[in-house]
Design a protein around this motif. Structure first.
Motif, short mmCIF file in Angstrom:
data_model
loop_
_atom_site.label_atom_id
_atom_site.label_comp_id
_atom_site.label_asym_id
_atom_site.label_seq_id
_atom_site.Cartn_x
_atom_site.Cartn_y
_atom_site.Cartn_z
N TYR A 7 0.86 -1.18 0.00
CA TYR A 7 0.00 0.00 0.00
C TYR A 7 0.90 1.23 0.00
O TYR A 7 1.85 1.30 0.77
N ARG A 24 -10.22 -11.12 8.93
CA ARG A 24 -10.67 -10.78 7.59
C ARG A 24 -10.77 -9.27 7.41
O ARG A 24 -10.70 -8.51 8.37
N ALA A 25 -11.00 -8.84 6.19
CA ALA A 25 -11.19 -7.43 5.89
C ALA A 25 -12.46 -6.93 6.59
O ALA A 25 -13.45 -7.65 6.67
N LYS A 27 -14.95 -3.33 6.99
CA LYS A 27 -15.26 -1.95 6.59
C LYS A 27 -15.56 -1.14 7.84
O LYS A 27 -16.28 -1.61 8.73
N THR A 40 -11.67 0.22 4.28
CA THR A 40 -11.64 -1.19 4.64
C THR A 40 -10.32 -1.50 5.31
O THR A 40 -9.25 -1.25 4.74
N LEU A 41 -10.39 -2.01 6.55
CA LEU A 41 -9.20 -2.49 7.24
C LEU A 41 -8.80 -3.80 6.59
O LEU A 41 -9.61 -4.72 6.47
N MET A 42 -7.56 -3.90 6.15
CA MET A 42 -7.07 -5.09 5.46
C MET A 42 -6.21 -5.92 6.41
O MET A 42 -5.36 -5.37 7.11
N PRO A 43 -6.40 -7.25 6.44
CA PRO A 43 -5.60 -8.08 7.33
C PRO A 43 -4.13 -8.09 6.91
O PRO A 43 -3.82 -8.17 5.72
N SER A 44 -3.25 -7.97 7.89
CA SER A 44 -1.82 -7.97 7.60
C SER A 44 -1.23 -9.38 7.72
O SER A 44 -0.13 -9.62 7.25
N HIS A 49 -4.45 -5.22 11.54
CA HIS A 49 -5.00 -4.83 10.24
C HIS A 49 -4.26 -3.59 9.77
O HIS A 49 -3.73 -2.84 10.57
#
Length: 79
Positions: A7, A24-25, A27, A40-44, A49
């Motif tokens: 990102y 998981r992702a 919102k 959207t929080l994205m899993p690292s 996230h």
């Protein structure tokens, strides 16, 4: 704020998997330095996230460099 190859600009939300009870992702809505956002929080994959930040929002905040501090307030989980 952080930067990497996944990102362009993002924030790490520590312990988010435990708090959100999912890897998981997710919102969310909230504010960054008082400016409203939806994202959207994205899993690292590491128990946290990432919150990717759009370039327009970084410009609005007046911040673009890695290491700059941003006040984050997550207000609502949408998913």
């Amino acid at each position: 704020m952080e930067k990497d190859n996944a990102y362009p600009t993002f924030l790490t939300v520590p312990d988010s998997v435990a708090v959100l009870e999912t890897g998981r992702a997710v919102k969310v809505t909230g504010t960054l330095d008082g400016h409203p956002f939806a994202a959207t929080l994205m899993p690292s994959g590491t128990g946290a996230h990432w919150l990717p930040l759009r370039a327009a929002l970084c410009t609005q905040l007046g911040k673009s460099a890695a290491g700059e501090l941003v006040a984050v307030h997550l207000q609502q989980r949408l998913s």
